[in-house]
Design a protein around this motif. Structure first.
Motif, PDB file in Angstrom:
ATOM      1  N   GLY A 106      11.167   1.095  15.159  1.00 31.01           N
ATOM      2  CA  GLY A 106      12.365   0.283  14.951  1.00 31.01           C
ATOM      3  C   GLY A 106      13.326   0.838  13.923  1.00 31.01           C
ATOM      4  N   ALA A 107      12.924   1.798  13.157  1.00 27.81           N
ATOM      5  CA  ALA A 107      13.771   2.349  12.101  1.00 27.81           C
ATOM      6  C   ALA A 107      14.382   3.658  12.569  1.00 27.81           C
ATOM      7  CB  ALA A 107      12.949   2.561  10.837  1.00 27.81           C
ATOM      8  N   GLU A 108      15.425   3.550  13.366  1.00 26.16           N
ATOM      9  CA  GLU A 108      15.995   4.717  14.027  1.00 26.16           C
ATOM     10  C   GLU A 108      16.516   5.781  13.070  1.00 26.16           C
ATOM     11  OE1 GLU A 108      18.853   3.070  16.663  1.00 26.16           O
ATOM     12  OE2 GLU A 108      17.341   1.942  17.753  1.00 26.16           O
ATOM     13  N   SER A 109      17.080   5.393  11.947  1.00 28.18           N
ATOM     14  CA  SER A 109      17.645   6.400  11.049  1.00 28.18           C
ATOM     15  C   SER A 109      17.132   6.269   9.617  1.00 28.18           C
ATOM     16  CB  SER A 109      19.171   6.314  11.063  1.00 28.18           C
ATOM     17  OG  SER A 109      19.580   5.045  10.593  1.00 28.18           O
ATOM     18  N   THR A 110      16.226   5.347   9.381  1.00 25.96           N
ATOM     19  CA  THR A 110      15.702   5.129   8.042  1.00 25.96           C
ATOM     20  C   THR A 110      14.413   5.918   7.843  1.00 25.96           C
ATOM     21  OG1 THR A 110      16.585   2.892   8.080  1.00 25.96           O
ATOM     22  CG2 THR A 110      14.908   3.369   6.424  1.00 25.96           C
ATOM     23  N   PRO A 111      14.326   6.707   6.772  1.00 29.28           N
ATOM     24  CA  PRO A 111      13.053   7.393   6.500  1.00 29.28           C
ATOM     25  C   PRO A 111      11.944   6.364   6.242  1.00 29.28           C
ATOM     26  CG  PRO A 111      14.825   8.297   5.160  1.00 29.28           C
ATOM     27  CD  PRO A 111      15.354   7.048   5.811  1.00 29.28           C
ATOM     28  N   ILE A 112      10.772   6.624   6.767  1.00 28.55           N
ATOM     29  CA  ILE A 112       9.629   5.719   6.614  1.00 28.55           C
ATOM     30  C   ILE A 112       8.484   6.498   5.980  1.00 28.55           C
ATOM     31  CG2 ILE A 112       7.961   4.257   7.825  1.00 28.55           C
ATOM     32  CD1 ILE A 112      10.772   3.193   8.100  1.00 28.55           C
ATOM     33  N   LEU A 113       7.956   5.997   4.877  1.00 26.85           N
ATOM     34  CA  LEU A 113       6.807   6.610   4.213  1.00 26.85           C
ATOM     35  C   LEU A 113       5.593   5.750   4.514  1.00 26.85           C
ATOM     36  CD1 LEU A 113       5.617   8.732   2.266  1.00 26.85           C
ATOM     37  CD2 LEU A 113       6.177   7.161   0.399  1.00 26.85           C
ATOM     38  N   LEU A 114       4.595   6.359   5.143  1.00 27.15           N
ATOM     39  CA  LEU A 114       3.376   5.648   5.518  1.00 27.15           C
ATOM     40  C   LEU A 114       2.209   6.219   4.737  1.00 27.15           C
ATOM     41  CD1 LEU A 114       4.427   5.912   9.174  1.00 27.15           C
ATOM     42  CD2 LEU A 114       4.222   3.754   7.978  1.00 27.15           C
ATOM     43  N   LEU A 115       1.462   5.344   4.072  1.00 26.78           N
ATOM     44  CA  LEU A 115       0.353   5.781   3.236  1.00 26.78           C
ATOM     45  C   LEU A 115      -0.962   5.256   3.776  1.00 26.78           C
ATOM     46  CD1 LEU A 115       2.797   4.754   0.934  1.00 26.78           C
ATOM     47  CD2 LEU A 115       1.345   6.392  -0.224  1.00 26.78           C
ATOM     48  N   PRO A 116      -1.904   6.171   4.070  1.00 26.67           N
ATOM     49  CA  PRO A 116      -3.224   5.687   4.455  1.00 26.67           C
ATOM     50  C   PRO A 116      -3.904   5.025   3.255  1.00 26.67           C
ATOM     51  CG  PRO A 116      -3.114   8.102   4.579  1.00 26.67           C
ATOM     52  CD  PRO A 116      -1.795   7.599   4.093  1.00 26.67           C
ATOM     53  N   PRO A 117      -4.880   4.169   3.496  1.00 25.58           N
ATOM     54  CA  PRO A 117      -5.561   3.505   2.378  1.00 25.58           C
ATOM     55  C   PRO A 117      -6.068   4.513   1.349  1.00 25.58           C
ATOM     56  CG  PRO A 117      -6.282   2.584   4.466  1.00 25.58           C
ATOM     57  CD  PRO A 117      -5.427   3.775   4.792  1.00 25.58           C
ATOM     58  N   GLY A 118      -5.755   4.249   0.089  1.00 25.03           N
ATOM     59  CA  GLY A 118      -6.235   5.097  -0.999  1.00 25.03           C
ATOM     60  C   GLY A 118      -5.461   6.380  -1.206  1.00 25.03           C
ATOM     61  N   ALA A 119      -4.436   6.635  -0.403  1.00 27.80           N
ATOM     62  CA  ALA A 119      -3.669   7.881  -0.535  1.00 27.80           C
ATOM     63  C   ALA A 119      -2.321   7.591  -1.171  1.00 27.80           C
ATOM     64  CB  ALA A 119      -3.476   8.531   0.829  1.00 27.80           C
ATOM     65  N   GLY A 120      -1.832   8.538  -1.906  1.00 27.00           N
ATOM     66  CA  GLY A 120      -0.518   8.425  -2.522  1.00 27.00           C
ATOM     67  C   GLY A 120      -0.297   9.571  -3.481  1.00 27.00           C
ATOM     68  N   PHE A 121       0.932   9.743  -3.926  1.00 31.26           N
ATOM     69  CA  PHE A 121       1.229  10.833  -4.849  1.00 31.26           C
ATOM     70  C   PHE A 121       1.903  10.342  -6.122  1.00 31.26           C
ATOM     71  CE2 PHE A 121       4.391  10.714  -1.436  1.00 31.26           C
ATOM     72  CZ  PHE A 121       5.558  10.463  -2.152  1.00 31.26           C
ATOM     73  N   VAL A 122       1.852   9.024  -6.357  1.00 30.34           N
ATOM     74  CA  VAL A 122       2.359   8.464  -7.603  1.00 30.34           C
ATOM     75  C   VAL A 122       1.177   7.849  -8.349  1.00 30.34           C
ATOM     76  CG1 VAL A 122       3.910   6.766  -8.644  1.00 30.34           C
ATOM     77  CG2 VAL A 122       4.615   7.983  -6.569  1.00 30.34           C
ATOM     78  N   ASP A 123       1.002   8.286  -9.600  1.00 22.92           N
ATOM     79  CA  ASP A 123      -0.077   7.743 -10.422  1.00 22.92           C
ATOM     80  C   ASP A 123       0.216   6.272 -10.693  1.00 22.92           C
ATOM     81  OD1 ASP A 123      -1.152   6.969 -13.239  1.00 22.92           O
ATOM     82  OD2 ASP A 123      -2.349   8.713 -12.622  1.00 22.92           O
ATOM     83  N   PRO A 124      -0.679   5.353 -10.288  1.00 24.38           N
ATOM     84  CA  PRO A 124      -0.410   3.921 -10.450  1.00 24.38           C
ATOM     85  C   PRO A 124      -0.331   3.470 -11.905  1.00 24.38           C
ATOM     86  CG  PRO A 124      -2.631   4.261  -9.585  1.00 24.38           C
ATOM     87  CD  PRO A 124      -1.971   5.603  -9.650  1.00 24.38           C
ATOM     88  N   THR A 125      -0.948   4.200 -12.808  1.00 23.20           N
ATOM     89  CA  THR A 125      -0.934   3.809 -14.214  1.00 23.20           C
ATOM     90  C   THR A 125       0.318   4.285 -14.923  1.00 23.20           C
ATOM     91  OG1 THR A 125      -3.277   4.391 -14.077  1.00 23.20           O
ATOM     92  CG2 THR A 125      -2.510   3.576 -16.151  1.00 23.20           C
ATOM     93  N   SER A 126       0.632   5.566 -14.764  1.00 29.67           N
ATOM     94  CA  SER A 126       1.754   6.157 -15.510  1.00 29.67           C
ATOM     95  C   SER A 126       3.057   6.199 -14.713  1.00 29.67           C
ATOM     96  CB  SER A 126       1.399   7.579 -15.940  1.00 29.67           C
ATOM     97  OG  SER A 126       1.306   8.426 -14.808  1.00 29.67           O
TER      98      SER A 126
END
Length: 161
Positions: free
Chosen positions: A14-34
């Motif tokens: 449904g998001a024809e021109s909007t970038p979509i970031l999808l994260l599998p469970p437990g994955a990411g590249f931003v440290d949740p604490t800092s």
């Protein structure tokens, strides 16, 4: 999936021109604490011109907007698909690109998933046009298939016209 559907895939379609970031469970590249962005390596599966040039530029702008100064970028191209690959002019920016070409006989989805396993990217960036034909309706687009099985976040960008 056919009976209950997928929220992520519905959003992606449904998001024809909007970038979509999808994260599998437990994955990411931003440290949740800092809040520190830990994006050291990205993988960008590419097909044929002209779409991948736009992808390279958009990736560079993303890295600059995140304040990153050095990121390894790996382009993955499966030979024999489409019109072929011109030598890519790498736009300037924090991404230092490396081109990896896989043999013509390789299955595209399998080649991408194997590359994810071997190079362990922090992010996969792919363009998408959505599912095509009956097989696409049943299986989903290549991007949808990758996001179902990837062990890292997938950023889906609408393919340029």
């Amino acid at each position: 999936r056919l009976v209950f559907g997928s929220v992520a895939e519905a959003v992606l379609r449904g998001a024809e021109s909007t970038p979509i970031l999808l994260l599998p469970p437990g994955a990411g590249f931003v440290d949740p604490t800092s809040g520190e962005v830990r994006l050291r390596r990205i993988l960008a599966p590419i097909a044929t011109p002209p779409h991948y040039h736009s992808l390279l530029e958009r990736c560079q702008r993303l890295m600059l907007s995140l304040g990153l100064d050095r990121v390894e970028g790996r382009l993955l191209h499966v030979e024999g698909r489409g019109r072929g690959l011109d030598p890519p002019p790498f736009p300037p920016g924090p991404l230092d690109w490396d081109l990896h070409v896989v043999a013509e006989s390789a299955d595209v989805k399998k080649a991408i998933l194997e590359e994810i396993d071997s190079c362990s990217p922090d992010l996969v960036v792919m363009t998408t046009r959505g599912p095509r034909g009956l097989a696409g309706a049943l299986l989903g687009s290549l991007t949808e298939q990758i996001l179902r099985q990837a062990s890292c976040p997938v950023l889906a960008l609408a393919a340029s016209a």
